[in-house]
Design a protein around this motif. Structure first.
Motif, PDB file in Angstrom:
ATOM      1  N   ALA B 143      22.647  28.476  31.449  1.00 48.22           N
ATOM      2  CA  ALA B 143      22.803  28.297  32.392  1.00 48.22           C
ATOM      3  C   ALA B 143      21.680  29.248  32.917  1.00 48.22           C
ATOM      4  O   ALA B 143      21.418  29.580  32.555  1.00 48.22           O
ATOM      5  N   SER B 144      20.928  28.840  34.067  1.00 53.47           N
ATOM      6  CA  SER B 144      19.967  29.172  34.588  1.00 53.47           C
ATOM      7  C   SER B 144      20.060  29.950  35.944  1.00 53.47           C
ATOM      8  O   SER B 144      20.776  28.857  37.038  1.00 53.47           O
ATOM      9  N   VAL B 145      19.441  30.666  36.289  1.00 54.36           N
ATOM     10  CA  VAL B 145      19.729  31.551  37.344  1.00 54.36           C
ATOM     11  C   VAL B 145      19.458  30.566  38.897  1.00 54.36           C
ATOM     12  O   VAL B 145      19.466  31.793  39.968  1.00 54.36           O
ATOM     13  N   PRO B 146      17.872  30.170  38.761  1.00 53.28           N
ATOM     14  CA  PRO B 146      17.862  29.384  40.435  1.00 53.28           C
ATOM     15  C   PRO B 146      18.889  28.354  39.946  1.00 53.28           C
ATOM     16  O   PRO B 146      19.125  28.527  41.525  1.00 53.28           O
ATOM     17  N   GLU B 147      19.915  28.354  39.462  1.00 51.07           N
ATOM     18  CA  GLU B 147      21.149  27.234  40.370  1.00 51.07           C
ATOM     19  C   GLU B 147      22.337  28.293  40.938  1.00 51.07           C
ATOM     20  O   GLU B 147      23.024  27.460  41.760  1.00 51.07           O
ATOM     21  N   GLY B 148      22.108  29.407  40.915  1.00 51.54           N
ATOM     22  CA  GLY B 148      23.627  30.368  41.566  1.00 51.54           C
ATOM     23  C   GLY B 148      23.995  30.558  40.820  1.00 51.54           C
ATOM     24  O   GLY B 148      24.167  30.651  39.970  1.00 51.54           O
ATOM     25  N   ASP B 149      25.012  32.084  41.609  1.00 51.13           N
ATOM     26  CA  ASP B 149      26.294  32.712  40.624  1.00 51.13           C
ATOM     27  C   ASP B 149      27.331  32.693  40.440  1.00 51.13           C
ATOM     28  O   ASP B 149      28.086  32.767  40.657  1.00 51.13           O
ATOM     29  N   TYR B 155      32.031  24.583  38.578  1.00 53.71           N
ATOM     30  CA  TYR B 155      32.265  24.084  37.202  1.00 53.71           C
ATOM     31  C   TYR B 155      33.236  24.998  36.166  1.00 53.71           C
ATOM     32  O   TYR B 155      32.324  25.013  35.090  1.00 53.71           O
ATOM     33  N   PRO B 156      34.201  24.323  36.380  1.00 57.57           N
ATOM     34  CA  PRO B 156      35.189  25.842  35.388  1.00 57.57           C
ATOM     35  C   PRO B 156      35.255  25.316  34.500  1.00 57.57           C
ATOM     36  O   PRO B 156      35.579  25.688  33.199  1.00 57.57           O
ATOM     37  N   LYS B 185      31.698  37.858  36.894  1.00 61.60           N
ATOM     38  CA  LYS B 185      33.103  37.921  36.637  1.00 61.60           C
ATOM     39  C   LYS B 185      33.662  36.536  36.675  1.00 61.60           C
ATOM     40  O   LYS B 185      34.877  36.244  36.055  1.00 61.60           O
ATOM     41  N   GLY B 186      33.296  35.957  36.982  1.00 57.96           N
ATOM     42  CA  GLY B 186      33.797  34.200  37.237  1.00 57.96           C
ATOM     43  C   GLY B 186      33.509  34.023  35.965  1.00 57.96           C
ATOM     44  O   GLY B 186      34.451  33.182  35.549  1.00 57.96           O
ATOM     45  N   VAL B 187      32.872  33.758  34.696  1.00 59.05           N
ATOM     46  CA  VAL B 187      32.663  33.396  33.520  1.00 59.05           C
ATOM     47  C   VAL B 187      34.229  34.019  32.339  1.00 59.05           C
ATOM     48  O   VAL B 187      34.883  33.593  31.789  1.00 59.05           O
ATOM     49  N   GLU B 188      34.386  35.604  32.756  1.00 57.35           N
ATOM     50  CA  GLU B 188      35.548  36.439  32.270  1.00 57.35           C
ATOM     51  C   GLU B 188      36.058  35.555  32.171  1.00 57.35           C
ATOM     52  O   GLU B 188      37.619  35.382  31.749  1.00 57.35           O
ATOM     53  N   LEU B 190      37.174  33.350  33.256  1.00 55.73           N
ATOM     54  CA  LEU B 190      37.320  31.800  32.810  1.00 55.73           C
ATOM     55  C   LEU B 190      37.674  31.240  30.926  1.00 55.73           C
ATOM     56  O   LEU B 190      38.265  30.546  30.307  1.00 55.73           O
ATOM     57  N   ASN B 191      36.856  32.674  30.564  1.00 57.40           N
ATOM     58  CA  ASN B 191      36.541  32.318  29.106  1.00 57.40           C
ATOM     59  C   ASN B 191      36.517  33.691  28.875  1.00 57.40           C
ATOM     60  O   ASN B 191      35.550  34.509  28.564  1.00 57.40           O
ATOM     61  N   PRO B 192      37.475  34.203  28.450  1.00 58.35           N
ATOM     62  CA  PRO B 192      37.645  35.913  28.450  1.00 58.35           C
ATOM     63  C   PRO B 192      36.485  36.681  27.268  1.00 58.35           C
ATOM     64  O   PRO B 192      37.035  35.816  26.142  1.00 58.35           O
ATOM     65  N   GLY B 193      35.533  37.439  26.983  1.00 57.19           N
ATOM     66  CA  GLY B 193      35.080  37.775  26.229  1.00 57.19           C
ATOM     67  C   GLY B 193      33.480  36.924  25.369  1.00 57.19           C
ATOM     68  O   GLY B 193      33.399  36.801  24.850  1.00 57.19           O
ATOM     69  N   LEU B 194      33.659  35.838  26.367  1.00 55.77           N
ATOM     70  CA  LEU B 194      33.150  34.900  26.275  1.00 55.77           C
ATOM     71  C   LEU B 194      31.192  35.192  25.245  1.00 55.77           C
ATOM     72  O   LEU B 194      30.913  36.471  26.235  1.00 55.77           O
ATOM     73  N   LYS B 195      30.597  35.148  24.383  1.00 59.58           N
ATOM     74  CA  LYS B 195      29.531  35.320  23.680  1.00 59.58           C
ATOM     75  C   LYS B 195      28.384  34.830  24.965  1.00 59.58           C
ATOM     76  O   LYS B 195      28.072  34.038  24.771  1.00 59.58           O
ATOM     77  N   THR B 196      27.295  36.104  25.063  1.00 61.33           N
ATOM     78  CA  THR B 196      26.731  35.623  26.509  1.00 61.33           C
ATOM     79  C   THR B 196      25.253  36.368  25.935  1.00 61.33           C
ATOM     80  O   THR B 196      24.682  38.045  25.844  1.00 61.33           O
ATOM     81  N   PHE B 197      23.820  35.326  25.912  1.00 60.28           N
ATOM     82  CA  PHE B 197      22.801  35.375  26.440  1.00 60.28           C
ATOM     83  C   PHE B 197      21.743  35.311  27.193  1.00 60.28           C
ATOM     84  O   PHE B 197      21.905  34.735  27.608  1.00 60.28           O
TER      85      PHE B 197
END
Lengths: 221, 221
Positions: B143-149, B155-156, B185-188, B190-197
């Protein structure tokens, strides 16, 4: 077998094009101008629509918006509605593009009679929407500078079918490696002389020329 | 009629999944780890692959890349090849996603034996690639930050099927209205605990933690 499959695909495409023609007739019957706005996710379709609404509301232009979304969320529709314009949302149910039938169904839900300008926001996707005419007068692509200057080379089909190109987020150019000459060379190869407006929906820069072009297209009632 | 159509779609999906299983077996037979990298156009898939290559070449990790492109241009493949890693390009011919058969054909063209890590760059699209397993060990979204939060909300499907999320272009955060809390919050949901970098491929920020995670996944030969 291959030949038969191709024939079926052609038939589907023709059904879409026929319905697109019906959509165009319905829009022209009320003397409105219509645009189909395509882009990658997050290129700024909704921000562009809202900036256009805010500028034209003062000019007494009657607008309507059809919002295409792949998920049943009303984030974009709420923003448009808050801007003071009637909006019909199409939930594609996971589908990756709008088609003429979806737009036809949305037109059934709208009060078309007062419309001067209909804006259709397609699903965020640079590939699939290119293959489906909706019946609008213009296909418009919003390219966003953070996406990079190589997009015309990588997604040529969508650039070939455009009447207007918007280059958005130009306020970010100082922070990016975006070669405008290379980008525009790619566009020129695919769609010579394409009408192009570099803008920033955030700062408002460049929007005036786009609005001037658009206002000249809207029929007098 | 509706029921019959659903049955056919299921059959196609199963054929893809079966072939994805074959791909996984071929990759595991040579003790390699494999990732499927998905994103919007211009989110930084190729930059991320190249940053990963540059970091791991020094560690004597043998890598291979499969490049998915909708158009027959070699812009991304050239960059990967210049970085010193073998690359096989799949031209999808306008198709909006990779599938397991395309990857299977690409594997036929690769020297798999020496591989430690196989990176597959999918077509730039947030919708269609979500529906097709390729047989890789991990599905990764950039995900790229210019795409928006608001992208997880809109796109769930693609977020639901991920093992890893990369948030790229964090160097641009000071110039954008991006609410990281709302995004996560949106990611969580859809996919709780998703590994995020969160990373910047441009400055290198955050890449170390991603590389640490990745290196731990690569089997010892």
């Amino acid at each position: 077998m291959t030949e038969k499959r191709i024939k079926i695909v052609e038939k589907i495409m023709n059904a879409n094009d026929q319905l697109a023609t019906v959509n165009r007739q319905r829009i022209e019957a009320v003397k409105a101008y219509s645009i189909n706005i395509m882009a990658s996710p997050g290129a700024g379709k909704t921000s562009f629509i809202i900036a256009t609404i805010q500028a034209l509301l003062n000019d007494d232009v009657h607008m309507g918006v059809i919002e295409g979304d792949t998920a049943p969320v009303t984030i974009d529709s709420d923003k448009v509605s808050d801007a003071g314009v009637p909006v019909i949302q199409i939930n594609t149910g996971g589908e990756c593009h709008l088609d003429a039938l979806m737009v036809n169904n949305a037109l059934d839900q709208m009060d078309l009679e007062p419309l001067d300008l209909l804006m259709v926001e397609n699903v965020g996707n640079l590939i699939c929407p290119a293959a489906f005419q909706l019946g609008t007068h213009s296909n418009i692509l919003i390219a966003s500078v953070p996406e990079g200057d190589d997009k015309p080379y990588k997604y040529p089909n969508i650039y070939r079918g455009l009447e207007v190109l918007i280059i958005n987020k130009i306020d970010l150019l100082p922070y990016l490696d975006f070669d405008m000459e290379y980008f525009q060379k790619g566009v020129e190869m695919l769609n010579p002389g394409l009408k192009t407006f570099p803008v920033s929906c955030k700062t408002g820069e460049g929007m005036e020329k786009w609005l001037e072009w658009l206002k000249a297209k809207i029929p007098q009632k």
